[in-house]
Design a protein around this motif. Sequence first.
Motif, PDB file in Angstrom:
ATOM      1  N   PHE A  29       6.244  -5.321  12.010  1.00 49.39           N
ATOM      2  CA  PHE A  29       7.027  -4.078  11.722  1.00 49.39           C
ATOM      3  C   PHE A  29       8.002  -4.512  10.302  1.00 49.39           C
ATOM      4  CE2 PHE A  29      10.922  -1.453  11.883  1.00 49.39           C
ATOM      5  CZ  PHE A  29      10.519  -0.184  11.381  1.00 49.39           C
ATOM      6  N   SER A  30       8.769  -5.788  10.548  1.00 47.29           N
ATOM      7  CA  SER A  30       9.405  -6.340   9.267  1.00 47.29           C
ATOM      8  C   SER A  30       8.719  -6.430   8.305  1.00 47.29           C
ATOM      9  CB  SER A  30      10.040  -7.511  10.103  1.00 47.29           C
ATOM     10  OG  SER A  30      10.929  -7.294  10.923  1.00 47.29           O
ATOM     11  N   VAL A  31       7.514  -6.937   8.210  1.00 47.16           N
ATOM     12  CA  VAL A  31       6.741  -7.178   6.919  1.00 47.16           C
ATOM     13  C   VAL A  31       6.376  -5.704   6.541  1.00 47.16           C
ATOM     14  CG1 VAL A  31       4.400  -7.884   6.442  1.00 47.16           C
ATOM     15  CG2 VAL A  31       5.550  -9.434   7.908  1.00 47.16           C
ATOM     16  N   ILE A  32       5.972  -4.742   7.179  1.00 49.59           N
ATOM     17  CA  ILE A  32       5.686  -3.464   6.696  1.00 49.59           C
ATOM     18  C   ILE A  32       6.932  -3.108   5.952  1.00 49.59           C
ATOM     19  CG2 ILE A  32       5.168  -1.158   7.154  1.00 49.59           C
ATOM     20  CD1 ILE A  32       3.091  -2.227   9.519  1.00 49.59           C
ATOM     21  N   LEU A  33       8.183  -3.087   6.621  1.00 49.63           N
ATOM     22  CA  LEU A  33       9.131  -2.668   6.028  1.00 49.63           C
ATOM     23  C   LEU A  33       9.845  -3.392   4.960  1.00 49.63           C
ATOM     24  CD1 LEU A  33      11.550  -0.327   6.739  1.00 49.63           C
ATOM     25  CD2 LEU A  33      12.832  -1.930   8.047  1.00 49.63           C
ATOM     26  N   GLY A  34       9.537  -4.468   4.772  1.00 46.63           N
ATOM     27  CA  GLY A  34       9.743  -5.237   3.634  1.00 46.63           C
ATOM     28  C   GLY A  34       8.874  -4.895   2.505  1.00 46.63           C
ATOM     29  N   LEU A  35       7.653  -4.676   2.593  1.00 44.68           N
ATOM     30  CA  LEU A  35       6.650  -4.196   1.702  1.00 44.68           C
ATOM     31  C   LEU A  35       6.919  -2.707   1.093  1.00 44.68           C
ATOM     32  CD1 LEU A  35       3.160  -5.363   2.801  1.00 44.68           C
ATOM     33  CD2 LEU A  35       4.335  -5.865   0.627  1.00 44.68           C
ATOM     34  N   THR A  36       7.540  -1.933   2.122  1.00 48.83           N
ATOM     35  CA  THR A  36       8.071  -0.739   1.466  1.00 48.83           C
ATOM     36  C   THR A  36       9.305  -0.679   0.841  1.00 48.83           C
ATOM     37  OG1 THR A  36       7.175   0.318   3.668  1.00 48.83           O
ATOM     38  CG2 THR A  36       8.739   1.725   2.355  1.00 48.83           C
ATOM     39  N   LEU A  88      10.343  -3.273  -0.807  1.00 50.77           N
ATOM     40  CA  LEU A  88       9.815  -4.020  -2.331  1.00 50.77           C
ATOM     41  C   LEU A  88       9.303  -2.885  -3.354  1.00 50.77           C
ATOM     42  CD1 LEU A  88      10.270  -6.550  -3.595  1.00 50.77           C
ATOM     43  CD2 LEU A  88       7.965  -7.316  -2.833  1.00 50.77           C
ATOM     44  N   SER A  89       8.349  -2.052  -2.764  1.00 47.26           N
ATOM     45  CA  SER A  89       7.767  -1.024  -3.361  1.00 47.26           C
ATOM     46  C   SER A  89       9.061   0.094  -4.302  1.00 47.26           C
ATOM     47  CB  SER A  89       6.639  -0.447  -2.871  1.00 47.26           C
ATOM     48  OG  SER A  89       7.057   0.693  -1.753  1.00 47.26           O
ATOM     49  N   ALA A 117       2.633   5.780  -7.969  1.00 47.46           N
ATOM     50  CA  ALA A 117       2.908   4.560  -7.408  1.00 47.46           C
ATOM     51  C   ALA A 117       3.435   5.045  -5.952  1.00 47.46           C
ATOM     52  CB  ALA A 117       4.106   3.809  -7.741  1.00 47.46           C
ATOM     53  N   ILE A 118       4.252   6.203  -5.753  1.00 50.14           N
ATOM     54  CA  ILE A 118       4.615   6.571  -4.346  1.00 50.14           C
ATOM     55  C   ILE A 118       3.601   7.172  -3.718  1.00 50.14           C
ATOM     56  CG2 ILE A 118       6.033   8.723  -3.258  1.00 50.14           C
ATOM     57  CD1 ILE A 118       7.930   8.407  -5.512  1.00 50.14           C
ATOM     58  N   VAL A 119       2.586   7.970  -4.196  1.00 49.55           N
ATOM     59  CA  VAL A 119       1.479   8.065  -3.342  1.00 49.55           C
ATOM     60  C   VAL A 119       0.461   7.094  -2.869  1.00 49.55           C
ATOM     61  CG1 VAL A 119      -0.810   9.589  -3.639  1.00 49.55           C
ATOM     62  CG2 VAL A 119       1.376  10.533  -4.692  1.00 49.55           C
ATOM     63  N   ILE A 120       0.410   6.087  -3.691  1.00 47.70           N
ATOM     64  CA  ILE A 120      -0.243   4.813  -3.460  1.00 47.70           C
ATOM     65  C   ILE A 120       0.309   4.034  -2.542  1.00 47.70           C
ATOM     66  CG2 ILE A 120      -1.123   2.528  -4.276  1.00 47.70           C
ATOM     67  CD1 ILE A 120      -1.977   3.876  -6.845  1.00 47.70           C
ATOM     68  N   GLY A 121       1.781   4.095  -2.542  1.00 45.47           N
ATOM     69  CA  GLY A 121       2.538   3.166  -1.543  1.00 45.47           C
ATOM     70  C   GLY A 121       2.649   3.905  -0.245  1.00 45.47           C
ATOM     71  N   PHE A 122       2.351   5.304   0.031  1.00 47.28           N
ATOM     72  CA  PHE A 122       2.433   5.855   1.053  1.00 47.28           C
ATOM     73  C   PHE A 122       0.949   5.636   1.785  1.00 47.28           C
ATOM     74  CE2 PHE A 122       1.375   9.735   3.611  1.00 47.28           C
ATOM     75  CZ  PHE A 122       2.422   9.632   4.816  1.00 47.28           C
ATOM     76  N   GLY A 123       0.015   5.584   1.090  1.00 49.13           N
ATOM     77  CA  GLY A 123      -1.282   5.294   1.666  1.00 49.13           C
ATOM     78  C   GLY A 123      -1.227   3.920   2.334  1.00 49.13           C
ATOM     79  N   ALA A 131       0.533   3.551   5.543  1.00 48.04           N
ATOM     80  CA  ALA A 131       0.081   4.069   6.604  1.00 48.04           C
ATOM     81  C   ALA A 131      -1.243   3.305   7.071  1.00 48.04           C
ATOM     82  CB  ALA A 131      -0.490   5.600   6.034  1.00 48.04           C
ATOM     83  N   TYR A 132      -1.893   2.703   6.112  1.00 48.69           N
ATOM     84  CA  TYR A 132      -2.909   1.911   6.566  1.00 48.69           C
ATOM     85  C   TYR A 132      -2.247   0.641   7.323  1.00 48.69           C
ATOM     86  CZ  TYR A 132      -6.601  -1.462   6.197  1.00 48.69           C
ATOM     87  OH  TYR A 132      -7.656  -2.478   6.322  1.00 48.69           O
ATOM     88  N   LEU A 133      -1.298  -0.014   6.752  1.00 47.10           N
ATOM     89  CA  LEU A 133      -0.650  -1.162   7.339  1.00 47.10           C
ATOM     90  C   LEU A 133      -0.160  -0.813   8.804  1.00 47.10           C
ATOM     91  CD1 LEU A 133       1.031  -2.830   4.369  1.00 47.10           C
ATOM     92  CD2 LEU A 133      -0.888  -3.680   5.510  1.00 47.10           C
ATOM     93  N   VAL A 134       0.347   0.288   8.909  1.00 45.89           N
ATOM     94  CA  VAL A 134       0.942   0.617  10.163  1.00 45.89           C
ATOM     95  C   VAL A 134      -0.227   0.780  11.269  1.00 45.89           C
ATOM     96  CG1 VAL A 134       2.211   2.718  11.485  1.00 45.89           C
ATOM     97  CG2 VAL A 134       2.987   1.697   9.463  1.00 45.89           C
ATOM     98  N   ALA A 135      -1.396   1.465  10.768  1.00 46.68           N
ATOM     99  CA  ALA A 135      -2.680   1.670  11.605  1.00 46.68           C
ATOM    100  C   ALA A 135      -3.078   0.142  11.964  1.00 46.68           C
ATOM    101  CB  ALA A 135      -3.393   2.424  11.006  1.00 46.68           C
ATOM    102  N   LEU A 136      -3.151  -0.939  10.854  1.00 46.26           N
ATOM    103  CA  LEU A 136      -3.678  -2.089  11.320  1.00 46.26           C
ATOM    104  C   LEU A 136      -2.803  -2.822  12.128  1.00 46.26           C
ATOM    105  CD1 LEU A 136      -6.014  -3.831   9.967  1.00 46.26           C
ATOM    106  CD2 LEU A 136      -4.247  -4.700   8.164  1.00 46.26           C
TER     107      LEU A 136
END
Length: 109
Positions: free
Chosen positions: A26-33, A35-36, A76-82, A85-90
């Motif tokens: 969860f921290s990794v996903i939040l960090g990527l978000t 950073l984007s 970039a917002i649209v790509i970042g959202f996708g 979502a993929y990283l959360v599912a993974l």
Amino acid sequence: MEIIVSAALGILAASGIYLLLRPTTFSVILGLTLLSYAVNALIFFGGRLNAASPPLVLAGTSGQADPLPQALVLTAIVIGFGMTAYLVALALKAKGESGTDHVDAGKDQ
């Protein structure tokens, strides 16, 4: 004003990198978000937007806003959202299979 924007972008990027290096998914996903978000804001503020410039070419106006940074950030917002979502599912699938939230759960300990 430039110092405040620069400091805010630096804090946002530093927070994203710090969270990216944490051991939980969860921290990794939040960090990527984060950073984007920092990169999107950097692109947006790099466009030198002027509040007095109209976004469209109108009769009688001398300058206009540059639409390229706005289009890049919107894409970039649209790509970042996708990607998020993929990283959360993974991450949910990995937690379901391994039973833990740690990034290195698959390694022999």
